[in-house]
Design a protein around this motif. Sequence first.
Motif, mmCIF file in Angstrom:
data_model
loop_
_atom_site.group_PDB
_atom_site.id
_atom_site.type_symbol
_atom_site.label_atom_id
_atom_site.label_comp_id
_atom_site.label_asym_id
_atom_site.label_seq_id
_atom_site.Cartn_x
_atom_site.Cartn_y
_atom_site.Cartn_z
ATOM 1 N N LYS A 95 26.799 -15.889 133.059
ATOM 2 C CA LYS A 95 27.807 -14.833 133.074
ATOM 3 C C LYS A 95 28.595 -14.829 131.763
ATOM 4 O O LYS A 95 28.885 -15.880 131.188
ATOM 5 C CB LYS A 95 28.795 -15.050 134.225
ATOM 6 N N LYS A 182 31.194 -2.582 127.898
ATOM 7 C CA LYS A 182 30.407 -2.006 128.992
ATOM 8 C C LYS A 182 29.191 -2.872 129.318
ATOM 9 O O LYS A 182 28.903 -3.142 130.486
ATOM 10 C CB LYS A 182 29.972 -0.587 128.632
ATOM 11 N N ASP A 183 28.482 -3.321 128.290
ATOM 12 C CA ASP A 183 27.306 -4.171 128.511
ATOM 13 C C ASP A 183 27.711 -5.559 129.003
ATOM 14 O O ASP A 183 27.028 -6.147 129.856
ATOM 15 C CB ASP A 183 26.485 -4.294 127.236
ATOM 16 N N LEU A 185 30.133 -6.341 130.924
ATOM 17 C CA LEU A 185 30.548 -6.293 132.325
ATOM 18 C C LEU A 185 29.376 -6.214 133.297
ATOM 19 O O LEU A 185 29.550 -6.427 134.493
ATOM 20 C CB LEU A 185 31.500 -5.119 132.553
ATOM 21 N N LYS A 186 28.187 -5.915 132.788
ATOM 22 C CA LYS A 186 27.015 -5.903 133.666
ATOM 23 C C LYS A 186 26.685 -7.312 134.161
ATOM 24 O O LYS A 186 26.069 -7.474 135.213
ATOM 25 C CB LYS A 186 25.810 -5.325 132.916
ATOM 26 N N LYS A 187 27.101 -8.321 133.388
ATOM 27 C CA LYS A 187 26.884 -9.708 133.776
ATOM 28 C C LYS A 187 28.176 -10.487 133.584
ATOM 29 O O LYS A 187 28.254 -11.431 132.795
ATOM 30 C CB LYS A 187 25.750 -10.335 132.954
ATOM 31 N N SER A 188 29.204 -10.067 134.289
ATOM 32 C CA SER A 188 30.494 -10.724 134.193
ATOM 33 C C SER A 188 31.221 -10.588 135.528
ATOM 34 O O SER A 188 30.604 -10.320 136.554
ATOM 35 C CB SER A 188 31.317 -10.115 133.049
#
Length: 211
Positions: A95, A182-183, A185-188
């Motif tokens: 993450k 934005k990118d 937050l896809k894995k956060s």
Amino acid sequence: MYKVFVNKTPIILTDNGDILKEKKYQVFPFENGNQLVDLVWSMETGKVKKPTVITHYDIDELWITFVQQFNYVQAAGGMVFNSKGEFLVIHRNGKWDLPKGHLKKGERPEFGGMREVEEECGISELNIVKHLANTFHMYDRKGLVLKKTFWYLMKSDFDGELVPQEEEGIDLVEWKVKADIKDLLKKSYPIIGELLKKGVKLYKNQSLIIS
């Protein structure tokens, strides 16, 4: 009002009846400590996934009761900007995250936050600009733990090699820009998204560029 994240779902503790107008929340009046424990366990195990509001006329009493139900720990960390307006993120256990860690006994949060950022990222020459936020989240470590994290907006003119603290599960330390959020937050985590957006806004408003 207090917002506590369990997994990716928030619990909001409030004395403000206006929150009742938000249809995305399920809302319950405060009853007792057992109610709070049952709710957190239900969210931790995935039985409840909907954001939940607990209301009570005395927010201080509600918060004290909430804290008393769980193991309580404190941590500190930071969002660091460099002279280019880039901010520092880490990749931990799959993450994207911001550097942070537990405070030592008697350690002031601002000093602990700088220490943890230095240890986890291999960075130096840190300065605190201002307090960013305090956040709360919960996790299960042979019992429910409530963690309060003090976050600070920091700056540094460090331009050396960043070194991830591998023993803490960190495999990447990188500088990012606003367009990357934005990118990221896809894995956060939702809580990190809130911090990144707030930090970038404060950076812009306060002109933190290092001369």
